[in-house]
Design a protein around this motif. Sequence first.
Motif: not given
Length: 273
Positions: A25, A52, A156-159, A161, A176-179, A220
């Motif tokens: 990530l 996550d 949080q977002w990305g895991c 994906e 992917k990027t963990h935001r 997002r």
Amino acid sequence: MPRRRIGFWYRFAAVICKPPLVVLLRRDWRGMEHIPAEGGFITAVNHNSHIDPFAYAHFQYNTGRVPRFLAKSGLFKKGFVGAAMRGTGQIPVYRESTDALSAFRAAIDAVNRGECVAFYPEGTLTRDPDGWPMTAKTGAARVALQTKCPVIPVAQWGCNELLPPYAKKPHLLPRKTHRVLAGPPVDLSRFYDREMTADLLKEATEVIMAAITAQLEEIRGEKAPETPYDPRRERIEQRRRTQAQTERGGQEPGRPVRSAQSPKSVQEEGLGT
């Protein structure tokens, strides 16, 4: 109130977990300045992937304030995993037992000792089709109102994906990027020193979830649904659709909606994972 030392087990877990997370990530982490430097507090985090918790723990570990998660009691019992869970001070949730509410008491005690307790208020992976936070349980609000500690909303977002909810295989490429976006404490002062009724807890929980959702909208770059997804309401609607289809001639019913698996007493408090 002094902060809790990170300790051997948390550092050891970091040595094991951080390298694969760094490989899998990218990181876009913001809002670390909102994590209190001292004293007890709660982080309230959305949940959209089985991995996550590890990625979020990485984020908070880097702030110097390690989180204590609430986890299934079975993870504490045997072997290396059990030793790590106990050594890092995680909080066991005893489902289907008379000890089910001990996690709630342990969370209050931890906050009062100056530690951080991380809550997933939804109680399970979101079932919203687009990954938005769904309706939540009241455990985080109850602990917050009883201790009057800061509640830090975290999106949080990305895991999801990398490993979508309930998927068995990760999507490794492209990387992917963990935001993560941590916000300022949620203002719950208007709920203090009032009778802790179900309606009060529900309202306080909605305030917490609104803050998380607003931060996820920022991450997002799009708007969340006006009304959060409600699994209970969806189950009722699914039963109605199934009954209507049956009455029209026994047509194949729609796919059932997953339901939460913890008993009502624990699930409604949001103490499960």
